[in-house]
Design an enzyme around this catalytic site. Structure first.
Site, PDB file in Angstrom:
ATOM      1  N   GLY A  10       0.831  -1.197   0.000  1.00 28.85           N
ATOM      2  CA  GLY A  10       0.000   0.000   0.000  1.00 28.85           C
ATOM      3  C   GLY A  10       0.865   1.246   0.000  1.00 28.85           C
ATOM      4  N   GLY A  11       0.554   2.172  -0.876  1.00 32.82           N
ATOM      5  CA  GLY A  11       1.370   3.379  -1.033  1.00 32.82           C
ATOM      6  C   GLY A  11       0.576   4.654  -0.833  1.00 32.82           C
ATOM      7  N   GLY A  12      -0.378   4.630   0.104  1.00 32.68           N
ATOM      8  CA  GLY A  12      -1.072   5.863   0.487  1.00 32.68           C
ATOM      9  C   GLY A  12      -0.262   6.580   1.555  1.00 32.68           C
ATOM     10  N   GLY A  15       1.462   4.083   4.180  1.00 25.76           N
ATOM     11  CA  GLY A  15       2.522   3.255   3.612  1.00 25.76           C
ATOM     12  C   GLY A  15       3.749   4.075   3.247  1.00 25.76           C
ATOM     13  N   ARG A 297     -23.202  14.794  12.008  1.00 26.52           N
ATOM     14  CA  ARG A 297     -23.201  13.939  10.826  1.00 26.52           C
ATOM     15  C   ARG A 297     -24.108  12.719  10.925  1.00 26.52           C
ATOM     16  NH1 ARG A 297     -17.020  13.461   8.434  1.00 26.52           N
ATOM     17  NH2 ARG A 297     -16.892  15.623   7.762  1.00 26.52           N
ATOM     18  N   SER A 417      -8.228  11.531  10.119  1.00 22.78           N
ATOM     19  CA  SER A 417      -7.740  10.346   9.399  1.00 22.78           C
ATOM     20  C   SER A 417      -6.359  10.601   8.796  1.00 22.78           C
ATOM     21  CB  SER A 417      -8.717   9.926   8.305  1.00 22.78           C
ATOM     22  OG  SER A 417      -8.970  11.000   7.436  1.00 22.78           O
TER      23      SER A 417
END
Lengths: 647, 248
Positions: A10-12, A15, A297, A417
């Site tokens: 994973g390269g977000g 990562g 929300r 996040s």
């Protein structure tokens, strides 16, 4: 030095942060990603990143950020990692600034901060309307620098399919598939970091990217990695319905005066501008006179969904309501909301300054994820450089980012996040470096690497040969529709039981599905059989855990077990409030627990267990955003403690 | 009969096999974009004559025009498929892979060259470390307006697809990559590393290969002022050379 090589899947944001930190600490890294890492899902985050830098003279502090985060998550998050994250957050934002993120600035040239939900402070740094994209790009650039130095190898357009575990059950490598040539290969490494994002696509059309299958998570889970709080998924109230996905319209549209309404009369087919004001139902304003369109929300999402599905008042009978800004001048809207309204016009082809937008709640984020552990120091913070931080129950396997279950509890605050992804990535970089320093594990034997690779090749060959009558993309659509209808906005046990049956049905049909494409090149359909199998596996964990949790907590709303606060405004010594508090304590006793889903190969459904939540810093209390019950709660608890002491 | 959308797709079964055209008729839905056409085809992979075919392969990720993945040539124009609304397209909708990058399968191409070129020109800010070193340098909010625009570049390759100088037989790095050089030259820390970066920018395949056709700026989906950016980079180069000469 292959024994010092860490494999990051994973390269977000998570990562890449882990990769650059690991490189700085002297490790070599292989990164695997289904897309060029620059195209990861992190780019979708618009709003910003939270950190109590406190440049606005508001007395904000990391501790207040911690309290907001824990409270926002309804106390379900383990507190030591959250405390450490909030304390590190200002330094993380400063570091990202040094790396060149194009953050918005104040006239003095400092970072600018905006306000976001769930807090009273300006704590959110932002870069235009695409903060996630900008943060990702800066990390991508740093990793490219290490790549140019030969410390990083990237395997982009590759999909992780299997962990390689040695005879002691420790990770020693992975198997991945090249999605162009369809070839499999084994990669040895002393640690595996799963930074593979959320499993959103099991809900069909969502705000997630087309790569968020959750299939990497599913593969690891099937090999024994635990999954924490699967039932905790977040819904965003204002999604833009689309034929391919649901895009977000920012909360700021309501902040700038946007009004939510539907035609008052069921079946009213008139265009919006022919419906007179008296026949427009501004249901949020009428039902919540105090907050109106700016209710939190979860409430907004529920009301919008239920007015369409249960009351049948959606526009033209569809699942959509109006978000109307047309009463504002075009000049005002351009100045305040220009970039956001552009997005709507670009994708819907309609100018929201002239015509009300159509919106509907959308699945957005998974608080749950692979079960990540931690080690604390004597102050109850993460022990620095412990190899246990972010490690799952399988030695050498780590989970970070949306793929882990830490940091957000039962509900995530906006703009937390991005911080949790980068923070967990940096922590994990230190963890794997510590592991490398202490690890005495022998590198994977080549016979094991070959055997595992063969295992995956055989599995894929079987998928490729599948030739049944079912189309997997159709099954996926039905899975998404079912999950969204019965397991998203509100949950009812009878519906969840029905949904379990439906999912078993999808699983049976998947076995009779065709790979549709027999080609050995860029075959998206055969791999989709595997991805869909992963979605079904994880959907079972989500639904089973949701069925068992008989309470309302954060994003998990089960009306039959709700404990609403009495509406009276003077709660002190009121019996209704005492009863409410008693019930709250009983519920906390039973349900303030982390759900842990474990895969059992001998069963078709997961084994669900529970773990105590680490609440050492802040005792659970009823979530109260009005301030009304604060004194009464203290009085109630004092009295109770006195009684307990006496006994 | 219900309304349909006619789609013509230039397909290719593998990197080495010949390209061919396939025709599809997709049931129309309100609000469709090119992505949803492709999704509809894979749910019922039959061509216009009713013959079952393999679903079409394409690349996508965010579908919000911030990742650059779903770039293809739509009715002769290179753009992202996610923002290509069917209602605004002439029919038949003609889909082709980008022509400046090697095709892997159908509409999916290999754009590794863009990322290799970013590596070539030191497209990053070199920092001392990832530990806490306090706040970054102060920056003028006006500069941020410019750098944010440059930094919106998603490496989609539209500017390269339309550039007459960017071909498969040369090694021109293209407008997007030049824009990134400008971005890092503008950062207070990145500016300190400008001479090394400009060395690369003026190396083989560098800025001198730009033919000033000015097609890039028209094709950029993010409206990055690429021509102006190349001009600014030229100024950086001249200034650096003059300053370098003066120092000697």
């Amino acid at each position: 030095m292959s024994d010092k090589r860490v494999l990051i899947v994973g390269g977000g944001l998570a990562g890449l942060a882990a990769a650059m930190k690991a490189c700085e600490l002297g490790l070599e890294v292989d990164i695997f990603s289904m897309v060029h890492v620059k195209r990861s899902h992190s780019v979708c985050a618009q709003g910003g990143i939270n950190g109590a830098v406190n440049t606005k003279g508001e007395g904000d502090s990391p501790y207040i950020h911690f309290v907001d985060t824990i409270k926002g998550g309804d106390f379900l998050a383990d507190q030591p990692p959250v405390l450490s994250m909030c304390e590190a957050a200002p330094a993380v934002i400063n570091m990202m600034d040094r790396l060149g993120v194009t953050f918005n600035r104040t006239p003095e040239g400092l970072l600018d901060f905006r306000r976001f939900g769930g807090t009273l402070h300006h704590r959110t740094a932002f870069a235009g309307a695409s903060t996630g994209q900008q943060l990702l790009y800066s990390l991508d650039e740093q990793v490219r620098r290490w790549e140019a130095e030969g410390k990083v190898r990237k395997f982009e357009n590759w999909e992780f399919t299997r962990l390689i575990l040695d005879k002691d059950g420790k990770a020693v490598g992975i198997v991945a598939q090249d999605l162009s040539t369809m070839e499999f290969k084994s990669f040895p490494g002393f640690a595996v970091v799963l930074a593979t994002g959320g499993p959103g696509l099991m809900f069909g059309k969502t705000t997630n990217s087309t790569i968020n299958f959750g299939s990497a998570t599913a593969a690891a889970y099937k090999q024994g990695v635990w999954y924490g709080n699967p039932e905790m998924v977040q819904i965003h109230p204002t999604g833009i319905p689309g034929s391919d996905k649901l895009r977000l319209i920012s909360e700021s549209a309501r902040g700038e005066g946007g009004r939510v309404w539907v035609p008052r009369n069921k079946g009213d087919k008139r265009p919006w501008n022919e419906i007179p004001p008296a026949e427009r139902y501004y249901f949020l304003e009428e039902r919540y006179p105090l907050y109106g369109n700016l209710v939190p929300r979860d409430i907004a999402s529920r009301e919008i969904a239920l007015i369409c599905t249960k009351e049948g008042l959606g526009i033209g009978g569809r699942n959509a309501v109006y978000l109307d800004l047309t009463h504002r001048s075009e000049e005002y809207l351009l100045k305040k909301l220009g970039a956001i309204l552009d997005i709507y016009e670009k994708f819907r082809g309609v100018d929201p300054k002239k015509v009300p937008m159509e919106i509907y709640p959308a699945y957005h984020y998974s608080m749950g994820g692979l079960y990540a552990g931690y080690e604390t120091d004597e102050t109850g913070r993460l022990l620095k450089n412990s190899p246990a931080n972010q490690m799952t129950n399988i030695p050498g396997v780590y989970a970070i980012g949306e793929a882990d279950h830490q940091y957000h509890g039962a509900n995530r605050l906006g703009a937390n996040s991005l911080m949790s992804c980068i923070f967990a990535g940096l922590v994990c970089g230190e963890s794997v470096a510590a592991l490398a320093a202490n690890s005495k594990t022998a590198p994977a034997e080549s016979s094991l690497l070959e055997k595992e690779c063969k295992h995956e090749e055989e599995a894929y060959k079987k998928l490729l040969a599948q030739d049944g009558p079912e189309n997997p993309f159709v099954i996926h659509k039905e899975l998404g529709d079912a999950m969204s209808a019965f397991c998203l906005i509100e949950r009812h046990n009878d519906e969840l039981k029905q949904l379990q049956g439906m999912i078993d049905g999808f699983e049976a049909r998947l076995k009779k599905a065709s790979s549709l494409d027999k080609s050995g090149s860029g075959n998206m359909s055969a791999v989709f059989l595997r991805q869909l199998d992963g979605m079904i596996t994880m959907a079972k964990a989500v639904v089973d855990a949701a069925l068992l949790r008989d309470e309302c907590r954060g994003a998990h709303s089960k009306p039959a077990f709700d404990n609403p606060a009495p509406s009276k405004e003077t709660p002190i010594e009121d019996p209704a409030w005492t009863a409410y508090y008693e019930k709250f304590l009983a519920q906390t006793q039973t349900w303030l627990k982390t759900t842990v889903a474990k895969h059992d190969p001998s069963k078709s459904h997961p084994t669900i267990e529970y773990k105590e939540v680490d609440t050492r810093h802040l005792s659970p209390e009823p979530r109260d955003y009005t301030g009304v019950g604060k004194k009464a709660w203290k009085k109630f608890m004092d009295k109770r403690k006195a009684a307990e002491a006496k006994a | 009969m219900s309304k349909t959308v006619e789609v013509r797709i230039k397909r290719q079964d593998s990197p080495k096999s010949p390209a061919y055209w396939a025709e599809f008729a997709v049931a129309y839905e309100e609000g469709m974009n090119v992505i949803s056409l492709l999704q509809a085809i894979r749910r019922d992979p039959k061509d216009k004559s009713g013959k079952t075919v393999a679903p079409v392969t394409w690349e996508s990720s965010c579908l919000e025009e911030v990742c650059g993945a779903c770039t293809m040539v739509i009715n002769g124009q290179v753009r992202q498929a996610c923002t290509a609304l069917v209602d605004k397209l002439e029919q038949p909708v003609k889909l082709e892979p980008m022509s400046k990058f090697p095709v892997e399968r159908d509409l999916r191409v290999n754009r590794q060259r863009i990322f290799d070129n970013l590596k070539k020109i030191n497209a990053w800010v070199e920092v001392d470390g990832y530990h806490d070193l306090g706040p970054g340098p102060r920056q003028n909010p006006d500069d941020q307006t410019t750098t944010y625009k440059l930094s919106e570049c998603m490496s989609c390759g539209c500017c390269m697809e339309v550039c007459p100088q960017f071909t498969d037989i040369n090694d021109f790095i293209g407008a997007a990559v030049l824009g990134q050089a400008r971005l890092f030259n503008m950062h207070p820390t990145g500016a300190m590393q400008m001479p090394a970066r400009l060395d690369k920018v003026t190396g083989p395949g560098g800025i001198q290969d730009c033919g000033l056709a000015q097609q890039c700026v028209k094709a950029c989906p993010k409206h990055i002022p690429l021509v102006e950016t190349i001009g600014a980079l030229q100024r950086d180069i001249t200034l650096t050379q003059v300053l370098g000469a003066l120092k000697k």
